[in-house]
Write an enzyme that holds these catalytic residues in place. Structure first.
Site, mmCIF file in Angstrom:
data_model
loop_
_atom_site.group_PDB
_atom_site.id
_atom_site.type_symbol
_atom_site.label_atom_id
_atom_site.label_comp_id
_atom_site.label_asym_id
_atom_site.label_seq_id
_atom_site.Cartn_x
_atom_site.Cartn_y
_atom_site.Cartn_z
ATOM 1 N N ASP A 112 -9.802 -5.936 -4.928
ATOM 2 C CA ASP A 112 -9.230 -5.080 -3.902
ATOM 3 C C ASP A 112 -10.040 -3.793 -3.870
ATOM 4 O O ASP A 112 -10.137 -3.094 -4.874
ATOM 5 C CB ASP A 112 -7.765 -4.798 -4.255
ATOM 6 C CG ASP A 112 -7.036 -4.032 -3.170
ATOM 7 O OD1 ASP A 112 -7.701 -3.281 -2.437
ATOM 8 O OD2 ASP A 112 -5.815 -4.167 -3.064
ATOM 9 N N HIS B 81 -7.501 -6.106 0.380
ATOM 10 C CA HIS B 81 -6.366 -5.215 0.186
ATOM 11 C C HIS B 81 -5.155 -5.684 0.980
ATOM 12 O O HIS B 81 -4.057 -5.192 0.781
ATOM 13 C CB HIS B 81 -6.780 -3.802 0.621
ATOM 14 C CG HIS B 81 -5.732 -2.764 0.376
ATOM 15 N ND1 HIS B 81 -5.168 -2.557 -0.866
ATOM 16 C CD2 HIS B 81 -5.139 -1.855 1.203
ATOM 17 C CE1 HIS B 81 -4.279 -1.577 -0.782
ATOM 18 N NE2 HIS B 81 -4.245 -1.140 0.463
ATOM 19 N N SER C 251 0.820 -1.206 0.000
ATOM 20 C CA SER C 251 0.000 0.000 0.000
ATOM 21 C C SER C 251 0.862 1.268 0.000
ATOM 22 O O SER C 251 1.655 1.466 -0.911
ATOM 23 C CB SER C 251 -0.954 -0.075 1.197
ATOM 24 O OG SER C 251 -1.685 1.074 1.353
#
Lengths: 1054, 275
Positions: free
Chosen positions: B226, B255, B105
């Site tokens: 996601d 995610h 991320s």
């Protein structure tokens, strides 16, 4: 030496002393010689409003119900207390044990370090000095005592057994702190903080110095601006070109801020700098006419003059978006001229003139560079990635502080009530020193920092201060009065400024550190098991039986049976296996077909066992030997067991009845693996029989069997059949593919997501301990699974990924791998060579098509039986890319090994560089795994009960047989002069169906129905007056390719 | 100096050269960097797969709940570059001269930026659930509209706890309760104002223009579904990152594959590392 209770009590606050009294009475009741931490814990739990109990309630593991966990804690505590030996003559007041006393001392020391209480102890010490007392007596508070006791390994073990972690409990004990906060300030003068001054001050600076090693620019605290300044002051690559979607905005905000705040604290090198934007001129020049050319030229000349004239004037040329210069331009020459002019300009005024620009993306920049290849060095450009869409001013960190405060204050206990002083202090340690007593020293420090000659230090310092303080600083006349005023104001502001209170009310360096420690120890505690798992487990080879002992007892027959070749001989001599048919034995078993006629054998599949009396007896005979031999092999330490097994007394008899049943049921279904099956069934029956008799004799849990060799499909089916036969309806069959190419468990279905394979198995086992677990491709298991399996075989404990233990004593594990046994003693394995099988298993389902063609007159004379087979064999050499890759790897390995041992003259010497690299890379990654894979598997297979070797499935024979059948059908229908050519893919698909279904009936039925039907149709469709060739091929286009191989219900004619 | 940083960000250096025998010196360095809302504990189920073979470095982003919030300087962490500073400082403090960087991320973004600044330091980037920009733009589908995000921010401000409870199952995939719980825990550990500030920073970032500056080979790992990153983003990254890139689509959702499908992710990571 234990300490008398009275002297221990002197060190405690009344509250803590009460707890100690309770502990003493607990110890007395149990007639223990000493009062220990355990007693204290027990006492603390019984106290009303027990803070320990409350802390536990908050620290408990949410996976269990609170009642259950407290029950467990109670139990584990009482068990631990029971273990403590009683005192011979019961003591009236059991003295405090060394460990508990140590805990008291620890908390004393801890409290002494606690500056909050500093003044108290200071006063006490003064008093004591006055009184001439030498005993330093710090009264230990209950909370500190609890914390110290939790460090006691005995105590933390008790908590650990109940699923608590002492670090969690400690956190819970520390966290509320309500008592703490209220206490000292209400009735005591503000605490002294001198002891922390030094630490905090250095921390502030140190913290900053790592942040910006060259922190020079300071504009609004905008990181982008800082970074631009960093580039500008460099010697090389001093002209920043901002890259990024938002680069242009950053550029504009930078130039704007320069214009507004030219007097502010720019780095010395850049002070008094101004910008000149020529973006408009450039764009006009690019997009419009010759006049604009002149405009830009004159502008540049202006700039040159400005820098020359005023001597000290420093300029940054802002060329704006570079995009303008990348567009196709009619007058390339004039553009080049402009570029050249700028280059000269920049070169002539190093240190006075800078260039700044922006470009939307790197691709755009590349275009620009492609146009002007030497531009990067000519203009001394430094690319500066810009990622923030807006300048930081747009995101105001202090926006809407109230709503935020509201949102998190009520999180009971997690955040302290917003105490003005403490929250301020904890956030900005430097400001925190604003207590009256500290002002003086603080002033010294701050004036040193701010008023010092080095402006960059001032910059660093102030960047950590909130803006409202910075304003004060920037006004430069920061005399002590104004600063004090600011500070006083500061004490009132934090709520407004939105500097929120922290999770810790009364924070100071040591405490923070402690929490950090707890935090980190927490982390390591979370996965102790998994990290331990990873030590490579040494071979514990306690399962290889000592073969000698059996020889004397059991005679020569038995010892002969112990090794495989002789057992094979025995098999053959009793005509269990016809010497000329290796793969197919069912025929001879049934005793009613010739060995070569595979057809009849296959057709009787699934019809149930028809055994003749003679075979029955032979079987029985062999059973007996199996049983006895096996008993000596698996349980060599129990000679009594041997006799009971091998003898004809009732348990033994019972066993081989059972064995016979298992064997029959299995061999019935899997005729091609008869030897393996006999092996499996005898192991199973004997292990179970033995398992019923003894419980703890064997340290291992469950039955572990290794399936080695090819024929993966059969292994799986056998495992499933074993589950069905041995466990019946109550049993449970768990099948897991451990290879990494597969998605572990049946392709990660919903219920599997979030779990590892181990969890999946553990869950299945905990649901139903009577399980058969089939582990496919065990050699390809990842490290975690490997170590768990190894441990499970050694210790009988199967741990899931959370470290929970699952009983496997009633489970049967089949660990399958394609590796082939090369040498049995010691176990040595070699790489699988089942290319045929792997190819067949990869076959996808296609539609079939019949093509008609005339036999070309010529040399192509084929005998129909051999054709398909030969072609097939050729085909098996026509390996797919994947196999090629595998082969390459094998070759590389071979090469590697060869080069390791000695230089091989037979190998080509000119191995090119690439190959070397490949091998290097392979060595570092693949080789390690491959080698370790094999070694581990050898270890693992060695450590488990037994390994069974499987024979390769004879695809060629089956192919021959089926081809013959199909040719026969063709001849029956269209005449014997025609040839049937079966495409390799078709044959593979048919074989795949036959193999995976474990049953040729399906194929034969298909031949009889579908193929016959379509050949009949073909007879009418095609001109078959001449000898012709009927081809059976696959076609991809017409049906969508299905994943599993299947036999198409219709065949397309064309 | 470095020590303060290492301590502050809870840096863990597993199998570092100092603690192991001489043989361990040659171990490859693997940096595992967690994303928004988690801390280094998110990697704990991935970690065992690599500790036997690699020197693994873990750290917490300064915004993580496990880091003392006092270290979070609202004036400093206004862009991702400051996080990059932290990363590079950690690596230099640990004397790492080359490493494989796995970033999830926001850490994937940080890794991209770090590799632009110090290409020599990274032999490979593994970007898990990465996105160069979360907001939609013309011709670009980042997955979020500005208005949506403002609503999210409002929700975060209004009641952080409620927002966490709603967001965590969405991000992880509601069918893995253990992972949801874990993510909720770490997300809730973040101080709400910091959490909000960081998410503003993240949503305020746009790396699209600079992807071409990355010359380090990248492996982009993305789950099939996601909520934060649309599938197209993986392709966008692949096409725009300047090095040799590969895309791995995990056959799972959520995610946070390191929480919800650790075994699967570990396999893919291992494969990515061996290439």
């Amino acid at each position: 030496m234990p300490t008398p209770v009275t002297s221990a009590r002197q060190c405690l606050t009344p509250e803590a002393a009460l707890a100690l009294d309770e502990a003493v009475s607990v110890a007395r009741r149990r007639a223990h010689a000493q009062t220990m931490s355990l007693h204290a814990v027990s006492a603390l739990f019984s106290l009303p409003n027990s803070s320990l109990r409350e802390a536990c309630a908050r620290a408990r593991n949410s996976a269990y119900s609170p009642r259950l966990q407290f029950k467990a804690l109670e139990l584990s505590l009482s068990v631990s207390l029971d273990r403590i030996p009683a005192a011979r003559p019961p003591v009236d007041e059991p003295p405090v044990s060394n460990s508990l006393m140590a805990a008291i001392k620890r908390s004393q020391a801890n409290q002494r370090r606690h500056p909050e209480n500093y003044h108290v102890y200071h006063q006490i010490q003064l008093q004591q000095q006055q009184l001439g007392s030498t005993v330093s007596c710090i009264k230990v508070e209950l909370q500190h005592l609890i914390l110290a006791m939790l460090d006691d390994p005995v105590v933390s073990r008790v908590f650990g057994e109940a699923g608590f972690r002492s670090c969690d409990i400690k956190m819970a004990v520390i966290r509320p702190l309500s008592r703490f906060i209220g206490y000292p300030r209400s009735r005591a003068p503000p605490p002294l903080f001198l002891s922390n001054l030094h630490k905090d001050a250095t921390f502030g600076v140190g913290n900053l110095s790592y942040q910006f090693p060259a922190a020079t620019g300071l504009l609004d605290g905008d990181v982008n601006h800082k970074r631009i300044c960093e580039v500008l002051v460099k010697n090389k690559g001093r002209n920043p070109l901002l890259v990024g979607v938002c680069a242009y905005n950053a550029l504009k905000s930078f130039t704007e801020s320069l214009e507004q705040k030219t007097r502010s604290s720019l780095p010395v090198e850049l002070s008094g700098i101004t910008t000149i934007c020529i973006e408009n001129e450039v764009s006009k020049f690019v997009w419009k006419t010759r006049n604009d050319h002149e405009l830009l030229k004159s502008r540049l000349e202006d700039i040159a003059r400005m820098t020359d004239d005023s001597g000290g004037r420093r300029l940054i040329i802002d060329i704006g978006n570079l995009h303008n210069l990348t567009v196709e331009h009619s007058s390339v020459d004039s553009l080049n001229h402009i570029i050249l002019q700028m280059t000269k300009l920049l070169a002539a005024h190093v240190g006075k003139l800078w260039l700044i620009g922006s470009v939307v993306s790197y691709e755009m920049y590349l275009k620009f560079v492609a146009k002007f290849p030497s531009i990067e060095t000519d203009w001394d450009i430094q690319l500066l990635p810009i990622t923030a869409l807006r300048s930081s001013a747009a995101i105001d960190p202090y926006s809407k502080p109230y709503s935020l405060m509201e949102s998190f204050i009520p999180f009971g206990g997690f955040f302290s009530t917003p105490d003005v002083k403490c929250s301020l202090r904890s956030i900005h340690p430097n400001i925190s020193l604003s207590y009256q007593q500290e002002t003086k020293s603080f002033e010294e420090v701050t004036t040193n920092l701010i008023g010092g000659p080095v402006s960059s230090v001032a910059g660093q310092h102030s960047s950590s201060l909130p803006s409202w303080l910075k304003v004060a600083e920037l006004s430069t006349n920061n005399t002590s009065e104004s600063f004090e005023k600011k500070n006083n104001q500061a004490c009132l502001i934090p709520l407004v400024a939105g500097t929120p209170p922290t999770s810790h009310g009364f924070q100071f360096a040591e405490d923070k550190k402690k929490i950090a420690e707890y935090g980190s120890s927490d982390l390591t505690l979370v996965n102790p098991s998994s990290s331990l798992d990873f030590k490579l487990i040494p071979t514990v080879n306690n399962t290889v039986p000592p073969p000698v002992s059996t020889e004397t007892n059991k005679g020569s027959l038995l010892s002969k049976l112990l090794d495989k070749p002789s057992m094979l001989q025995h098999f053959e001599s009793t005509s269990f296996k016809s010497p000329d048919s290796k793969c197919m034995t069912r025929g001879s078993f049934d005793g009613h077909s010739s060995p070569s006629s595979a057809t009849s054998v296959m057709t009787t599949l699934g019809l149930g066992m028809v055994s003749s009396p003679t075979h029955e007896s032979t079987l029985k005979h062999i059973d007996m030997h199996f049983v006895s031999a096996n008993a000596t092999r698996i349980f060599p330490y129990h000679s009594s067991q041997q006799s009971s097994c091998s003898g004809s007394n009732s348990p033994g008899h019972h066993n081989y009845e059972k064995l016979k049943m298992v064997f029959r049921a299995l061999s019935d279904r899997f005729p091609q693996q008869e030897e393996a099956i006999s092996h499996i069934s005898k192991i199973l029956v004997c292990s179970r029989a033995a398992g019923e008799d003894r419980q703890a004799a064997c340290p291992r849990g469950g039955i572990w069997l290794g399936f080695l060799g090819p024929d993966s499909h059969c292994k799986k089916k056998i495992a499933a059949a074993v589950a069905e036969i041995l466990l019946g309806e109550h049993g449970n069959f768990v099948c897991v593919d451990l290879s990494s190419s597969q998605n572990t468990i049946n392709g990660y279905t919903k219920e599997v997501r979030g779990k590892t394979v181990l969890d999946y198995i553990a869950e299945a086992l905990s649901k139903n301990p009577f399980s058969v677990v089939f582990l496919e491709n065990v050699d390809k298991a990842d490290l975690l699974v490997r170590s768990t399996l190894s441990r499970a075989t050694r210790t009988g404990k199967f741990l899931d990924s959370h470290g929970r233990d699952v009983s496997i004593s009633n489970a049967i594990f089949f660990a399958a791998s394609a590796f082939i046994i090369e040498d049995k003693h010691p176990l040595h394995l070699k790489e699988p060579t089942n290319a045929d099988e792997m190819r067949i298993l990869r076959v996808k389902g296609h539609a079939f098509r019949i093509i008609h063609g005339h036999i070309s007159q010529g040399p192509k004379i084929v005998t129909e039986e051999q054709t398909p087979v030969n072609k097939r064999k050729l085909a098996s050499r026509d390996v797919t890319a994947l196999e090629k890759h595998e082969m390459f790897e094998v070759a590389k390995r071979a090469f590697k090994q060869a080069s390791d041992s000695q230089f091989d003259l037979n190998l080509p010497a000119n191995v090119d560089y690439d190959m070397d690299q490949e091998i290097d890379c392979y060595e570092s990654h693949g080789e390690f795994h491959c080698q370790s894979r094999k070694l581990w598997l050898e270890d693992f297979m060695d450590s488990i009960n037994e390994t069974v070797e499987f024979q390769p499935f004879d695809f060629d024979r089956l192919a021959d047989k089926l081809a013959k059948q199909m040719t026969d059908v063709l001849h029956d229908i269209v005449g014997s002069e025609h040839l049937l050519e079966i495409d390799n893919d078709v044959m593979d698909q048919i074989l795949a169906v036959a193999y995976t279904s474990g049953n040729t009936c399906i194929v034969e039925d298909w031949i009889k129905s579908v193929l016959t039907k379509h050949l009949t149709e073909a007879r009418s469709r095609f001109d078959l007056s001449f000898p012709s060739e009927i081809k059976l091929v696959t076609c991809d286009q017409i049906y969508a390719v299905e994943l599993a191989p299947f036999l198409p219900p219709t065949i397309i004619l064309s | 100096m470095g020590n303060i940083l290492l301590e502050a960000l809870n840096v863990r250096d597993i199998n570092s050269t100092t603690t192991s025998s001489g043989a361990a010196n040659t171990r490859k360095v693997l940096v595992l960097a967690h994303g928004f809302g988690t801390d280094q504990s998110a990697w704990q189920r991935i970690l065992p797969y690599f500790t036997p073979t690699h020197r693994v470095i873990l750290y917490d982003l300064v915004c993580a709940g496990s880091v003392n919030p006092d270290y979070f300087d609202f004036n400093r962490y206004t862009t991702l570059d400051s996080y990059v500073d932290d990363l590079l400082n950690i690596l230099s403090a640990l004397n790492v001269d080359r490493c494989v960087y796995v970033g999830h991320s926001v850490s994937a973004m940080i890794g991209i930026l770090a590799s632009i600044r110090r290409p020599d330091l990274f032999s490979k980037l593994v970007l898990v659930g990465a996105s160069p920009r979360f907001l939609n733009d013309q011709d670009y589908h980042g997955g979020f509209e500005q208005e949506e995000i403002e609503k999210v921010f409002m929700a975060m401000e209004a009641n952080y706890e409620a927002w966490v409870n709603g967001f965590a199952p969405l991000a992880v995939g509601a069918d893995v309760p253990a992972a949801v719980r874990e993510f909720s825990r770490t997300l809730f550990n973040m101080r709400p104002d910091i959490s909000l500030f960081v998410s503003r920073t993240v949503f305020n970032s746009d790396l699209r223009g600079i992807l071409g500056l990355v010359k380090v080979p990248c492996c982009i790992i993305q789950t099939a579904k996601d909520v934060s990153v649309p599938l197209a983003v993986a392709n966008y990254l692949k096409n725009h990152l300047g090095g040799k890139n590969t895309v791995e689509i995990l056959n799972t959702e959520g995610h946070l594959p390191h929480l919800s499908a650790p075994a699967l992710l570990a396999q893919v990571l291992r494969r990515a590392l061996s290439r």
